[in-house]
Scaffold this active site. Sequence first.
Site, PDB file in Angstrom:
ATOM      1  N   HIS A  35       0.829  -1.215   0.000  1.00  0.00           N
ATOM      2  CA  HIS A  35       0.000   0.000   0.000  1.00  0.00           C
ATOM      3  C   HIS A  35       0.862   1.265   0.000  1.00  0.00           C
ATOM      4  O   HIS A  35       0.365   2.352   0.302  1.00  0.00           O
ATOM      5  CB  HIS A  35      -0.997   0.016   1.169  1.00  0.00           C
ATOM      6  N   THR A  36       2.122   1.105  -0.313  1.00  0.00           N
ATOM      7  CA  THR A  36       2.990   2.294  -0.402  1.00  0.00           C
ATOM      8  C   THR A  36       2.973   2.887  -1.807  1.00  0.00           C
ATOM      9  O   THR A  36       3.338   4.045  -1.992  1.00  0.00           O
ATOM     10  CB  THR A  36       4.447   1.957  -0.026  1.00  0.00           C
ATOM     11  N   ASP A  37       2.552   2.095  -2.805  1.00  0.00           N
ATOM     12  CA  ASP A  37       2.681   2.600  -4.196  1.00  0.00           C
ATOM     13  C   ASP A  37       1.844   3.861  -4.421  1.00  0.00           C
ATOM     14  O   ASP A  37       2.341   4.858  -4.939  1.00  0.00           O
ATOM     15  CB  ASP A  37       2.420   1.508  -5.258  1.00  0.00           C
ATOM     16  N   GLY A 123      -8.240 -13.698  -7.999  1.00  0.00           N
ATOM     17  CA  GLY A 123      -8.556 -13.205  -6.657  1.00  0.00           C
ATOM     18  C   GLY A 123      -7.572 -13.643  -5.587  1.00  0.00           C
ATOM     19  O   GLY A 123      -7.879 -13.617  -4.396  1.00  0.00           O
ATOM     20  N   SER A 127      -2.241 -10.482  -8.894  1.00  0.00           N
ATOM     21  CA  SER A 127      -2.383  -9.494  -9.968  1.00  0.00           C
ATOM     22  C   SER A 127      -2.730 -10.070 -11.331  1.00  0.00           C
ATOM     23  O   SER A 127      -2.118  -9.714 -12.341  1.00  0.00           O
ATOM     24  CB  SER A 127      -1.114  -8.640 -10.074  1.00  0.00           C
ATOM     25  N   SER A 128      -3.727 -10.923 -11.366  1.00  0.00           N
ATOM     26  CA  SER A 128      -4.157 -11.424 -12.673  1.00  0.00           C
ATOM     27  C   SER A 128      -4.758 -10.293 -13.514  1.00  0.00           C
ATOM     28  O   SER A 128      -4.564 -10.259 -14.734  1.00  0.00           O
ATOM     29  CB  SER A 128      -5.146 -12.582 -12.513  1.00  0.00           C
ATOM     30  N   SER A 129      -5.452  -9.353 -12.877  1.00  0.00           N
ATOM     31  CA  SER A 129      -6.052  -8.243 -13.648  1.00  0.00           C
ATOM     32  C   SER A 129      -4.982  -7.405 -14.325  1.00  0.00           C
ATOM     33  O   SER A 129      -5.086  -7.086 -15.510  1.00  0.00           O
ATOM     34  CB  SER A 129      -6.832  -7.303 -12.738  1.00  0.00           C
ATOM     35  N   ASP A 173       1.467  -3.253  -9.683  1.00  0.00           N
ATOM     36  CA  ASP A 173       1.178  -4.557 -10.288  1.00  0.00           C
ATOM     37  C   ASP A 173       1.505  -4.584 -11.781  1.00  0.00           C
ATOM     38  O   ASP A 173       2.151  -5.513 -12.284  1.00  0.00           O
ATOM     39  CB  ASP A 173      -0.297  -4.926 -10.085  1.00  0.00           C
ATOM     40  N   TYR A 223     -10.375  -1.115  -0.386  1.00  0.00           N
ATOM     41  CA  TYR A 223      -9.152  -0.574  -1.002  1.00  0.00           C
ATOM     42  C   TYR A 223      -9.263   0.938  -1.270  1.00  0.00           C
ATOM     43  O   TYR A 223      -8.404   1.717  -0.847  1.00  0.00           O
ATOM     44  CB  TYR A 223      -8.834  -1.318  -2.304  1.00  0.00           C
TER      45      TYR A 223
END
Length: 387
Positions: A35-37, A123, A127-129, A173, A223
């Site tokens: 969550h730093t990105d 899910g 990072s499949s998306s 990602d 998120y």
Amino acid sequence: MEISRKIEDSYVSLFGKNSDIIIKAPGRINIIGEHTDYNNGFVMPSAIDKAIYFSIGKRADSKVCISAIDLNCYFEAEDINDLTNKPNDWSNHLVGVILEIRKLGLAFENGINVCFGGDIPNGAGLSSSAAVEAGIGFGLNEIFELNLSLLQLAKIAQATEHNYVGVKCGIMDMYASLFSRKNHVIRLDCESLEHDYIPADFKEHTFILVNSAVKHNLADTQYNVRRNQCQTGVESLNKKFGNIRTLRDVNLEQLEQLKTDIDPITYKRCKYILDEKERVMLASKALDNHDFKKLGEIMNLTHEGLSTMYEVSCSELDFLATEALKIDNVLGSRMMGGGFGGCTLNLIKKEAEVDFKEKISLAYQLKFGIKPEIYTANLSEGVHKIS
Ligand code: GLA
């Protein structure tokens, strides 16, 4: 059968001839920097050997025909240069990329046929998306010679998530999927968007993923809320100190000065991010020095922070992370990715791999009645053409 072959065979049976190009787009792990990105900090991801494969070919007309093999779904539209997206549909991950490319003023001279599918569990926080978006963007860039850079493709993939999927994600990602190098970790500065590669010389250690099988859906979960909470913190801090654009610009002392003026939730979220910023630096040093004991300790602290301060874990992930540390030769364990499900990342001694897999699997089954899938994270090359 190899997955790419299976996808190409489907392409041939659907469209009657071979595709023009086959693309492999990998999923990713993240060693540290969670969550730093989107707070302009550093992250340390790498692509892994699980990927989405695409067979893509130009059509004679302007149609778009996409077959999602794993979902058993099909999308068709008349004009590639005049697409509209369908809200909440799987096709947005691909259609959104085409729309974002069009926003750059580029037009496609032909329509396309696409078949895609792969072995990144859906899910699972791998990072499949992003792999779908990075892969289709990369493929279109190749066959239409659009001359887009990898960074532009990463930004297009991220904009697709923001504008058509509804997740206000950071860039990690897609960046990892596009820029990774085999057996290297990326150290990415999410502010400058510059990176370097750290050779993945883990000596006698390895990274193992344990899939909790709890599916996260970042759009449906917290998120975007977390992102807004960080933004609220930034606004208050900026009001007091000035010159603060993101949590990158804030130090702990400033946050402590404001502690009583901001609500406790905002404080907790910001505190986690500032701590994690510091941990990434320490972890990066530990990796450079091959100090795996230290790296493991830092990973454990990250889990604690994600669980108690950022509150993006769940009981299954907390159980897996706690249980892992009871097993011999496990140096670190933490939830990985956006949270609320997905995988834990475990740093263990290679010699303990079989023992670890057996024990963690048994413990999880006893507690939750689920046999977790377990994968060894082999660090792999980013998106590329395989034909
Ligand atoms: C998801 C997002 C990323 C990143 C991680 C948490 O994977 O897509 O941008 O924020 O969560 O580190």
